[in-house]
Write a protein that holds these residues in place. Structure first.
Motif, short mmCIF file in Angstrom:
data_model
loop_
_atom_site.label_atom_id
_atom_site.label_comp_id
_atom_site.label_asym_id
_atom_site.label_seq_id
_atom_site.Cartn_x
_atom_site.Cartn_y
_atom_site.Cartn_z
N GLN A 115 93.73 22.31 -91.02
CA GLN A 115 92.67 22.55 -90.04
C GLN A 115 92.31 21.28 -89.27
N TYR A 116 92.71 20.11 -89.82
CA TYR A 116 92.42 18.85 -89.15
C TYR A 116 93.52 18.43 -88.17
N ILE A 117 94.63 19.09 -88.20
CA ILE A 117 95.79 18.64 -87.42
C ILE A 117 95.47 18.52 -85.92
N PRO A 118 94.87 19.52 -85.28
CA PRO A 118 94.56 19.36 -83.84
C PRO A 118 93.68 18.14 -83.57
N ARG A 119 92.72 17.93 -84.41
CA ARG A 119 91.81 16.79 -84.21
C ARG A 119 92.54 15.47 -84.43
N ILE A 120 93.40 15.42 -85.43
CA ILE A 120 94.16 14.20 -85.70
C ILE A 120 95.09 13.88 -84.53
N LEU A 121 95.79 14.88 -84.06
CA LEU A 121 96.72 14.66 -82.94
C LEU A 121 95.97 14.21 -81.70
N SER A 122 94.79 14.78 -81.48
CA SER A 122 94.00 14.40 -80.32
C SER A 122 93.56 12.93 -80.41
N CYS A 123 93.13 12.51 -81.58
CA CYS A 123 92.70 11.12 -81.77
C CYS A 123 93.87 10.15 -81.63
#
Length: 256
Positions: free
Chosen positions: A209-217
């Motif tokens: 669930q954190y993957i989109p946020r990690i990729l964005s950062c």
């Protein structure tokens, strides 16, 4: 039905009577003393001041003695034995709590010790064991408290420890630290930034669930603060983490 004397000696050996009900102890001792084997020391009336002789005193009625034994046994069984169990359980609980508090204090102290070699060895041990067991997850909050430690080596260790324990995070404690964790993508120390980026690959695999946020950062990270000699290395780490997480997303979509 157990003998009253045996039950009393059991309770006395556990120090229950002396600690909890000293008055009852004295009373019971007096009762048992009175119910002796019936022998008594009596002075010979013809030779006052001479040797004493032992005479037989008639025993009490057996039916009363039996009733007394049963009543006293039931009293001890119902009152003192549960108290023994409760006292032992309380002692065990207190010892466990004390060990837990001591361990937490020791973990933080050891991971932040001046002896970097020892602290690094402990960190490697925790990371290795956390891959196989959730034994260290109970210290998650203690590890998280070191994320912003002024010493970069401590931050490096904690980033990997938290990432290794992400797989055991059924309580979703990571939700409260993910923002702080991501800030270390551009940590003031380039080595720490690299460690964070690599650790995020494991976090993303266990917490998709954190993957989109990690990729964005990772995509928006500003690397201008780093020297030219370090920037390419950080960029390479970013690409590898992006690739790992993207592959994971595609694999899950294919399964669906």
């Amino acid at each position: 039905m157990p003998d009253a004397g045996n039950v009393f000696r059991f309770c006395l050996s556990r120090k229950i009577i002396r600690r909890v009900l000293p008055t009852a102890k004295k009373c019971v001792i007096l009762i048992l003393a009175c119910r002796s084997d019936g022998m008594a020391d009596v002075t010979d009336s013809k030779s006052v001041g001479g040797d004493t002789v032992r005479v037989q005193v008639p025993p009490s009625a057996p039916e009363k003695s039996t009733s007394f034994d049963r009543g006293l046994s039931i009293f001890f069984a119902l009152y003192f034995l549960p108290m023994t169990w409760y006292t032992c359980r309380e002692k065990v609980s207190n010892r466990k709590l004390w060990r837990l508090i001591t361990m937490k204090e020791a973990i933080v102290a050891k991971l932040t010790a001046k002896d970097d070699k020892y602290a690094c060895a402990l960190s490697d041990k925790i990371i290795s064991e956390s891959q196989e067991t959730d034994e260290w997850y109970e210290y998650f909050d203690d590890f998280a408290s070191l994320l912003d430690h002024p010493k970069s080596l401590v931050r490096n260790r904690v980033l990997y420890i938290l990432a290794a324990n992400a797989q055991w995070d059924e309580e979703n404690r990571f939700d409260s630290i993910i923002s702080d964790f991501l800030t270390h993508i551009t940590d003031e120390k380039p080595i720490t930034a690299r460690q964070c980026i690599k650790a995020l690959a494991q976090v993303g695999l266990t917490k998709p669930q954190y993957i989109p946020r990690i990729l964005s950062c990772l995509q928006d990270a500003d690397l201008s603060r780093y020297k030219d000699s370090m920037r390419p290395l950080i960029e390479k780490d970013m690409e590898e983490t992006k690739k790992t997480l993207a592959t994971s997303c595609h694999g899950k979509r294919a399964v669906l």
